[in-house]
Design a protein around this motif. Structure first.
Motif, PDB file in Angstrom:
ATOM      1  N   ALA A  23       5.992 -20.868  33.750  1.00 36.04           N
ATOM      2  CA  ALA A  23       7.126 -21.576  34.380  1.00 36.04           C
ATOM      3  C   ALA A  23       8.256 -20.594  34.680  1.00 36.04           C
ATOM      4  CB  ALA A  23       7.621 -22.697  33.470  1.00 36.04           C
ATOM      5  N   MET A  24       8.519 -19.659  33.771  1.00 29.07           N
ATOM      6  CA  MET A  24       9.588 -18.677  34.014  1.00 29.07           C
ATOM      7  C   MET A  24       9.210 -17.752  35.170  1.00 29.07           C
ATOM      8  SD  MET A  24      10.897 -17.869  30.127  1.00 29.07           S
ATOM      9  CE  MET A  24      12.372 -16.939  30.534  1.00 29.07           C
ATOM     10  N   ILE A  25       7.923 -17.383  35.239  1.00 31.53           N
ATOM     11  CA  ILE A  25       7.442 -16.534  36.341  1.00 31.53           C
ATOM     12  C   ILE A  25       7.629 -17.262  37.682  1.00 31.53           C
ATOM     13  CG2 ILE A  25       5.323 -15.606  37.392  1.00 31.53           C
ATOM     14  CD1 ILE A  25       4.394 -14.984  34.443  1.00 31.53           C
ATOM     15  N   GLU A  26       7.205 -18.525  37.707  1.00 33.31           N
ATOM     16  CA  GLU A  26       7.263 -19.289  38.957  1.00 33.31           C
ATOM     17  C   GLU A  26       8.705 -19.640  39.335  1.00 33.31           C
ATOM     18  OE1 GLU A  26       2.823 -21.194  39.165  1.00 33.31           O
ATOM     19  OE2 GLU A  26       4.308 -22.366  38.071  1.00 33.31           O
ATOM     20  N   ASP A  27       9.535 -19.925  38.337  1.00 28.61           N
ATOM     21  CA  ASP A  27      10.957 -20.212  38.615  1.00 28.61           C
ATOM     22  C   ASP A  27      11.650 -18.996  39.229  1.00 28.61           C
ATOM     23  OD1 ASP A  27      10.703 -22.755  37.656  1.00 28.61           O
ATOM     24  OD2 ASP A  27      11.693 -22.378  35.728  1.00 28.61           O
ATOM     25  N   ALA A  28      11.163 -17.794  38.880  1.00 24.99           N
ATOM     26  CA  ALA A  28      11.756 -16.564  39.423  1.00 24.99           C
ATOM     27  C   ALA A  28      11.244 -16.263  40.834  1.00 24.99           C
ATOM     28  CB  ALA A  28      11.460 -15.390  38.498  1.00 24.99           C
ATOM     29  N   GLY A  29      10.338 -17.093  41.337  1.00 29.54           N
ATOM     30  CA  GLY A  29       9.871 -16.929  42.712  1.00 29.54           C
ATOM     31  C   GLY A  29       8.625 -16.071  42.857  1.00 29.54           C
ATOM     32  N   ASN A  92      11.830  -3.838  23.735  1.00 32.20           N
ATOM     33  CA  ASN A  92      12.269  -4.313  22.419  1.00 32.20           C
ATOM     34  C   ASN A  92      13.086  -5.598  22.601  1.00 32.20           C
ATOM     35  OD1 ASN A  92      13.347  -4.772  19.945  1.00 32.20           O
ATOM     36  ND2 ASN A  92      14.204  -2.722  19.655  1.00 32.20           N
ATOM     37  N   PRO A  93      12.563  -6.745  22.154  1.00 32.51           N
ATOM     38  CA  PRO A  93      13.257  -8.017  22.404  1.00 32.51           C
ATOM     39  C   PRO A  93      14.666  -8.058  21.807  1.00 32.51           C
ATOM     40  CG  PRO A  93      11.481  -8.309  20.804  1.00 32.51           C
ATOM     41  CD  PRO A  93      11.322  -6.935  21.381  1.00 32.51           C
ATOM     42  N   ALA A  94      14.918  -7.234  20.795  1.00 33.66           N
ATOM     43  CA  ALA A  94      16.245  -7.200  20.169  1.00 33.66           C
ATOM     44  C   ALA A  94      17.324  -6.766  21.161  1.00 33.66           C
ATOM     45  CB  ALA A  94      16.238  -6.276  18.958  1.00 33.66           C
ATOM     46  N   VAL A  95      16.925  -5.977  22.169  1.00 30.80           N
ATOM     47  CA  VAL A  95      17.916  -5.520  23.146  1.00 30.80           C
ATOM     48  C   VAL A  95      17.685  -6.121  24.538  1.00 30.80           C
ATOM     49  CG1 VAL A  95      18.325  -3.377  21.854  1.00 30.80           C
ATOM     50  CG2 VAL A  95      16.675  -3.364  23.739  1.00 30.80           C
ATOM     51  N   ALA A  96      16.735  -7.063  24.642  1.00 30.32           N
ATOM     52  CA  ALA A  96      16.448  -7.694  25.944  1.00 30.32           C
ATOM     53  C   ALA A  96      17.585  -8.634  26.334  1.00 30.32           C
ATOM     54  CB  ALA A  96      15.128  -8.457  25.872  1.00 30.32           C
ATOM     55  N   GLU A  97      17.796  -8.730  27.650  1.00 32.86           N
ATOM     56  CA  GLU A  97      18.874  -9.588  28.147  1.00 32.86           C
ATOM     57  C   GLU A  97      18.562 -11.067  27.949  1.00 32.86           C
ATOM     58  OE1 GLU A  97      20.914  -9.301  32.085  1.00 32.86           O
ATOM     59  OE2 GLU A  97      20.169  -7.229  32.006  1.00 32.86           O
ATOM     60  N   GLU A  98      19.605 -11.839  27.732  1.00 33.83           N
ATOM     61  CA  GLU A  98      19.538 -13.299  27.637  1.00 33.83           C
ATOM     62  C   GLU A  98      18.819 -13.866  28.865  1.00 33.83           C
ATOM     63  OE1 GLU A  98      19.928 -15.741  24.905  1.00 33.83           O
ATOM     64  OE2 GLU A  98      21.224 -13.998  24.568  1.00 33.83           O
ATOM     65  N   GLY A  99      17.925 -14.833  28.643  1.00 30.40           N
ATOM     66  CA  GLY A  99      17.243 -15.474  29.767  1.00 30.40           C
ATOM     67  C   GLY A  99      15.955 -14.793  30.185  1.00 30.40           C
ATOM     68  N   THR A 100      15.661 -13.616  29.623  1.00 28.27           N
ATOM     69  CA  THR A 100      14.400 -12.938  29.952  1.00 28.27           C
ATOM     70  C   THR A 100      13.269 -13.519  29.092  1.00 28.27           C
ATOM     71  OG1 THR A 100      14.786 -11.185  28.325  1.00 28.27           O
ATOM     72  CG2 THR A 100      15.589 -10.792  30.572  1.00 28.27           C
ATOM     73  N   ILE A 101      12.032 -13.261  29.523  1.00 30.81           N
ATOM     74  CA  ILE A 101      10.867 -13.776  28.782  1.00 30.81           C
ATOM     75  C   ILE A 101      10.840 -13.200  27.365  1.00 30.81           C
ATOM     76  CG2 ILE A 101       8.330 -13.794  28.683  1.00 30.81           C
ATOM     77  CD1 ILE A 101       8.367 -13.706  31.813  1.00 30.81           C
ATOM     78  N   ARG A 102      11.073 -11.874  27.256  1.00 27.39           N
ATOM     79  CA  ARG A 102      10.999 -11.263  25.924  1.00 27.39           C
ATOM     80  C   ARG A 102      12.143 -11.718  25.015  1.00 27.39           C
ATOM     81  NH1 ARG A 102       8.929  -5.407  28.228  1.00 27.39           N
ATOM     82  NH2 ARG A 102       6.718  -5.673  27.753  1.00 27.39           N
ATOM     83  N   LYS A 103      13.347 -11.871  25.558  1.00 28.57           N
ATOM     84  CA  LYS A 103      14.459 -12.374  24.744  1.00 28.57           C
ATOM     85  C   LYS A 103      14.142 -13.783  24.250  1.00 28.57           C
ATOM     86  CE  LYS A 103      18.623 -12.487  23.005  1.00 28.57           C
ATOM     87  NZ  LYS A 103      19.098 -11.518  22.007  1.00 28.57           N
ATOM     88  N   THR A 104      13.542 -14.589  25.122  1.00 28.45           N
ATOM     89  CA  THR A 104      13.273 -15.985  24.796  1.00 28.45           C
ATOM     90  C   THR A 104      12.109 -16.141  23.810  1.00 28.45           C
ATOM     91  OG1 THR A 104      14.018 -16.557  27.035  1.00 28.45           O
ATOM     92  CG2 THR A 104      12.813 -18.266  25.839  1.00 28.45           C
ATOM     93  N   PHE A 105      11.035 -15.336  23.989  1.00 29.83           N
ATOM     94  CA  PHE A 105       9.803 -15.612  23.239  1.00 29.83           C
ATOM     95  C   PHE A 105       9.299 -14.500  22.321  1.00 29.83           C
ATOM     96  CE2 PHE A 105       9.194 -18.247  27.203  1.00 29.83           C
ATOM     97  CZ  PHE A 105       9.343 -19.476  26.585  1.00 29.83           C
ATOM     98  N   ALA A 106       9.639 -13.224  22.584  1.00 31.12           N
ATOM     99  CA  ALA A 106       8.982 -12.135  21.851  1.00 31.12           C
ATOM    100  C   ALA A 106       9.349 -12.135  20.370  1.00 31.12           C
ATOM    101  CB  ALA A 106       9.338 -10.799  22.484  1.00 31.12           C
ATOM    102  N   LEU A 107       8.389 -11.674  19.556  1.00 31.85           N
ATOM    103  CA  LEU A 107       8.561 -11.662  18.099  1.00 31.85           C
ATOM    104  C   LEU A 107       8.999 -10.294  17.592  1.00 31.85           C
ATOM    105  CD1 LEU A 107       5.292 -13.621  17.170  1.00 31.85           C
ATOM    106  CD2 LEU A 107       7.604 -14.546  17.482  1.00 31.85           C
ATOM    107  N   SER A 108       8.579  -9.229  18.296  1.00 31.11           N
ATOM    108  CA  SER A 108       8.876  -7.855  17.868  1.00 31.11           C
ATOM    109  C   SER A 108       8.568  -6.911  19.025  1.00 31.11           C
ATOM    110  CB  SER A 108       8.003  -7.479  16.665  1.00 31.11           C
ATOM    111  OG  SER A 108       6.641  -7.364  17.076  1.00 31.11           O
ATOM    112  N   ILE A 109       8.826  -5.601  18.817  1.00 35.86           N
ATOM    113  CA  ILE A 109       8.558  -4.629  19.883  1.00 35.86           C
ATOM    114  C   ILE A 109       7.067  -4.548  20.215  1.00 35.86           C
ATOM    115  CG2 ILE A 109       8.456  -2.603  18.363  1.00 35.86           C
ATOM    116  CD1 ILE A 109      10.016  -1.068  20.604  1.00 35.86           C
TER     117      ILE A 109
END
Ligand code: ATP
Ligand code: MG
Length: 138
Positions: A23-29, A92-109
């Protein structure tokens, strides 16, 4: 139009969030023009990640990528390679921007939910690693 290779990694497939990532991929076009569920063998994972074979994390990365099924997909769109890396967010999801897939879902690097090709040349190699022409919708 450009194509990129995306992988929804074991942590995301195992948590049944493939649909949410899509859904995030498709929402991004970006358009999903090929997709399949597979389980990598050790040899396949080592070959796919061969550029990282000298790195300290290589063994752990291969072990992780073979630990459970993955979804491999081809995404198409304008500047698809760069666009997808933007919506994936930092490795590294710890430094990923808000709203990105990794910020939203990733567990670790390592368990960082998605992979995306890093250049159009890598995309060509990676797409042909997983897909034949007949499997990609044109
Ligand atoms: P990907 O290639 O998966 O899209 P990337 O291009 O952001 O991610 P790379 O540097 O190509 O990152 O590393 C490939 C993968 O190896 C990363 O996605 C991550 O899962 C793992 N990895 C990278 N750096 C580390 C690290 N320092 N420690 C553990 N795992 C790492
Ligand atoms: Mg990479």
């Amino acid at each position: 139009m450009e194509r990129t290779l995306s992988i929804i990694k074991p942590d995301a497939v195992s948590r049944h969030i493939t649909g949410k990532v899509n859904a995030m991929i498709e929402d991004a076009g970006l358009k999903i023009v090929a997709q399949k569920l597979i389980r990598l063998t050790q040899a396949q994972a080592e070959e796919f990640y061969e550029e990282h074979k000298e790195k300290a994390f290589f063994g752990g990365l291969v072990e992780y990528m073979t630990s459970a099924p993955i979804v491999v997909q081809v995404l198409e769109g304008e500047n698809a390679v760069a666009e997808y890396r933007k919506i994936m967010g930092a490795t590294n999801p710890a430094v990923a921007e808000e709203g990105t897939i990794r910020k939203t879902f990733a567990l670790s690097i390592t368990q960082n939910s998605v992979h995306g090709s890093d250049s159009p040349e890598s995309a060509r190699r990676e797409i042909s690693f997983f897909f034949s022409q007949i499997e990609i919708v044109s």
